[in-house]
Design a protein around this motif. Structure first.
Motif, short mmCIF file in Angstrom:
data_model
loop_
_atom_site.label_atom_id
_atom_site.label_comp_id
_atom_site.label_asym_id
_atom_site.label_seq_id
_atom_site.Cartn_x
_atom_site.Cartn_y
_atom_site.Cartn_z
N GLY A 1 0.83 -1.21 0.00
CA GLY A 1 0.00 0.00 0.00
C GLY A 1 0.86 1.25 0.00
N LYS A 2 2.01 1.15 0.66
CA LYS A 2 2.94 2.29 0.77
C LYS A 2 3.38 2.77 -0.62
N ARG A 3 3.51 1.84 -1.55
CA ARG A 3 4.01 2.18 -2.88
C ARG A 3 2.89 2.45 -3.90
N GLY A 4 1.63 2.42 -3.41
CA GLY A 4 0.48 2.46 -4.32
C GLY A 4 0.25 3.78 -5.02
N VAL A 5 0.86 4.84 -4.51
CA VAL A 5 0.58 6.18 -5.03
C VAL A 5 0.93 6.35 -6.52
N CYS A 6 1.84 5.53 -7.03
CA CYS A 6 2.25 5.71 -8.43
C CYS A 6 1.22 5.17 -9.43
N LEU A 7 0.16 4.54 -8.95
CA LEU A 7 -0.86 4.01 -9.86
C LEU A 7 -2.19 3.98 -9.10
N HIS A 8 -3.01 5.01 -9.31
CA HIS A 8 -4.27 5.00 -8.57
C HIS A 8 -5.39 5.70 -9.34
N CYS A 9 -6.61 5.45 -8.91
CA CYS A 9 -7.77 6.06 -9.57
C CYS A 9 -8.85 6.31 -8.52
N GLU A 10 -9.32 7.55 -8.42
CA GLU A 10 -10.42 7.84 -7.50
C GLU A 10 -11.71 7.32 -8.12
N ASN A 11 -12.68 7.02 -7.26
CA ASN A 11 -13.95 6.51 -7.76
C ASN A 11 -14.70 7.60 -8.50
N ARG A 12 -15.47 7.19 -9.51
CA ARG A 12 -16.34 8.15 -10.20
C ARG A 12 -17.36 8.70 -9.20
N LYS A 13 -17.57 10.01 -9.25
CA LYS A 13 -18.60 10.58 -8.37
C LYS A 13 -19.91 10.69 -9.14
N GLN A 14 -20.98 10.94 -8.44
CA GLN A 14 -22.27 11.09 -9.10
C GLN A 14 -22.21 12.25 -10.10
N PRO A 15 -22.83 12.13 -11.27
CA PRO A 15 -22.69 13.14 -12.32
C PRO A 15 -23.07 14.55 -11.87
N LYS A 16 -23.99 14.67 -10.92
CA LYS A 16 -24.42 16.02 -10.53
C LYS A 16 -23.55 16.63 -9.43
N ARG A 17 -22.59 15.85 -8.95
CA ARG A 17 -21.76 16.36 -7.84
C ARG A 17 -20.62 17.22 -8.35
N TYR A 18 -20.97 18.36 -8.95
CA TYR A 18 -19.93 19.24 -9.46
C TYR A 18 -19.54 20.25 -8.39
N ASP A 19 -19.45 19.79 -7.15
CA ASP A 19 -19.14 20.73 -6.07
C ASP A 19 -17.64 20.83 -5.82
N GLU A 20 -16.88 20.09 -6.62
CA GLU A 20 -15.42 20.19 -6.46
C GLU A 20 -14.82 20.63 -7.77
N ASP A 21 -13.91 21.60 -7.70
CA ASP A 21 -13.34 22.17 -8.92
C ASP A 21 -12.66 21.13 -9.78
N ASP A 22 -12.01 20.17 -9.14
CA ASP A 22 -11.23 19.20 -9.91
C ASP A 22 -12.02 17.92 -10.18
N PHE A 23 -13.36 18.03 -10.18
CA PHE A 23 -14.21 16.84 -10.34
C PHE A 23 -13.77 15.95 -11.50
N GLU A 24 -13.63 16.54 -12.68
CA GLU A 24 -13.34 15.71 -13.84
C GLU A 24 -11.93 15.13 -13.79
N GLN A 25 -10.98 15.97 -13.42
CA GLN A 25 -9.58 15.54 -13.32
C GLN A 25 -9.42 14.35 -12.39
N SER A 26 -10.06 14.44 -11.22
CA SER A 26 -9.78 13.45 -10.18
C SER A 26 -10.38 12.09 -10.49
N THR A 27 -11.21 11.99 -11.51
CA THR A 27 -11.74 10.66 -11.83
C THR A 27 -10.93 9.95 -12.92
N TYR A 28 -9.92 10.62 -13.45
CA TYR A 28 -8.99 9.93 -14.35
C TYR A 28 -8.05 9.09 -13.52
#
Ligand code: UT7
Length: 327
Positions: A187-214
């Motif tokens: 887990g310590k080395r996991g940062v080099c390959l990760h993906c955040e979960n897709r958020k609900q389409p209407k949850r545009y309350d975070e500026d980096d919404f689209e970026q963070s789901t790549y």
């Protein structure tokens, strides 16, 4: 050691019809066929349309082929485990979708596992645990991915690598050599390959919404991790279970990059002809890559009963696993 184990009696795979060649990619990002071919060995990859072909529907198609290849009645299946990091539904599981589509009975255990690229090996080991302990007689193990949903198509360092597809195997309880495994994670080395979960389409309350789901990949770090840990893991597997690498018929490695596979072969001092590859036409299909490669080898006659095989995979986690089986 001979005992009841899960023998692979059927294989299947499915790739969506749409393909994206290196030349197609060179129109989307600053890259070219020569660079991609030289650095990865990949020429083309399949891309799911998200309507006809999703992780669940591709799993069904691969599973149907595997069941047909095995010549079994789906009503006799008692366990279905699917591996995916890119399911089209949070729940129900892909395994349940397959159960319904194949017309299995309700006497079936169904669940999914998520272990990124080694997901199919994690699912395979789980099913072997059920079979070897007498809790399953006939099981389906599936790997299915639509990573095209999570790739940043403006990032040339990542988008050139991945493709969509599914692979499946039918495992039957039979007398044979036990499934021998090593599973490792950091887990310590996991940062080099990760993906955040897709958020609900209407949850545009975070500026980096689209970026963070790549999904994010530090390619060089993952490359170094793979060429260091995979050969070591295979040597450790041989030492733990007391077999010679020279006796192995094929090393079935996760299809991520031809240079990773070539480096592993070299470090193990084994001829590259024992390391079959499909990645030229499929790219990296994550958890689908090992069962799909096995299916291709069965179809072209390379895979024969009784062969000694080593499976090895690596990916997000970081996680890296290897198995020694008799086919
Ligand atoms: O299932 C596990 C998932 N992940 C993996 O297996 C990935 C493992 N890593 C890799 O396969 C390789 O690191 C990559 C194929 C992703 C990259 O190959 P590399 O040989 O490690 O290239 P690099 O990242 O060191 O980049 C070398 C150069 C850079 O330019 P400069 O800084 O030398 O000027 C990159 O900007 O190549 C450039 N570059 C590209 N050029 C043309 C990076 N991507 C591309 C591209 N086309 N697509």
């Amino acid at each position: 050691m001979s005992q009841i184990t899960g023998k692979i009696i059927g294989l299947g795979s499915y790739f969506p019809p749409k393909t994206l060649t290196n030349d197609d990619l060179s129109k989307m990002v600053e890259t070219n066929d020569e660079w991609i071919t030289e650095r990865t060995g990949i020429k083309s990859r399949h891309i799911a349309d998200g309507i006809e072909d999703k992780s669940s529907t591709m799993a069904v198609k691969a599973a149907k082929e595997a069941v047909e290849d095995a010549g079994i009645d789906p009503k006799d299946i008692d366990l279905i485990v699917a591996a995916s990091t890119s399911p089209d539904l949070v729940f129900p599981s892909i395994a349940v979708t397959v159960q319904e589509a194949l017309g299995c009975t309700e006497n079936v255990g169904c669940f999914d596992v998520n272990s990124a690229c080694p997901g199919w090996l994690a699912a395979f080991n789980t099913v072997q645990g059920f079979i070897e302990s007498g809790n399953s007689k006939l099981a389906l193990v599936i790997g299915t991915e639509t990573l095209s949903n999570y790739v940043d198509w403006t990032d040339r360092g990542t988008c050139i690598l991945f493709g969509d597809g599914a692979g499946a195997a039918v495992l039957k309880a039979e007398e044979g050599k036990k499934n021998e495994i090593i599973m490792r994670s950091s887990g310590k080395r996991g940062v080099c390959l990760h993906c955040e979960n897709r958020k609900q389409p209407k949850r545009y309350d975070e500026d980096d919404f689209e970026q963070s789901t790549y999904f994010y990949m530090a390619g060089r770090d993952v490359f170094r991790f793979a060429i260091t840990e995979v050969p070591k893991l295979i040597k450790d597997l041989a030492a733990k279970y007391n077999f010679s690498l020279d006796d192995i018929d094929y090393f079935i490695l996760h299809q991520a990059n031809a240079r990773i596979i070539e480096s592993t072969a070299k470090k193990l001092n084994i001829g590259i002809e024992k390391f079959p590859m499909t990645l030229e036409q499929t790219g990296n299909t994550s958890s689908a890559s090992i069962p799909a490669l096995l299916n291709e080898m069965k179809k072209d006659g390379r895979l024969k009963k009784g062969m000694k095989l080593v499976f090895a995979s690596f990916g997000g986690g970081l996680t890296w696993d290897a198995n020694y089986i008799e086919y």
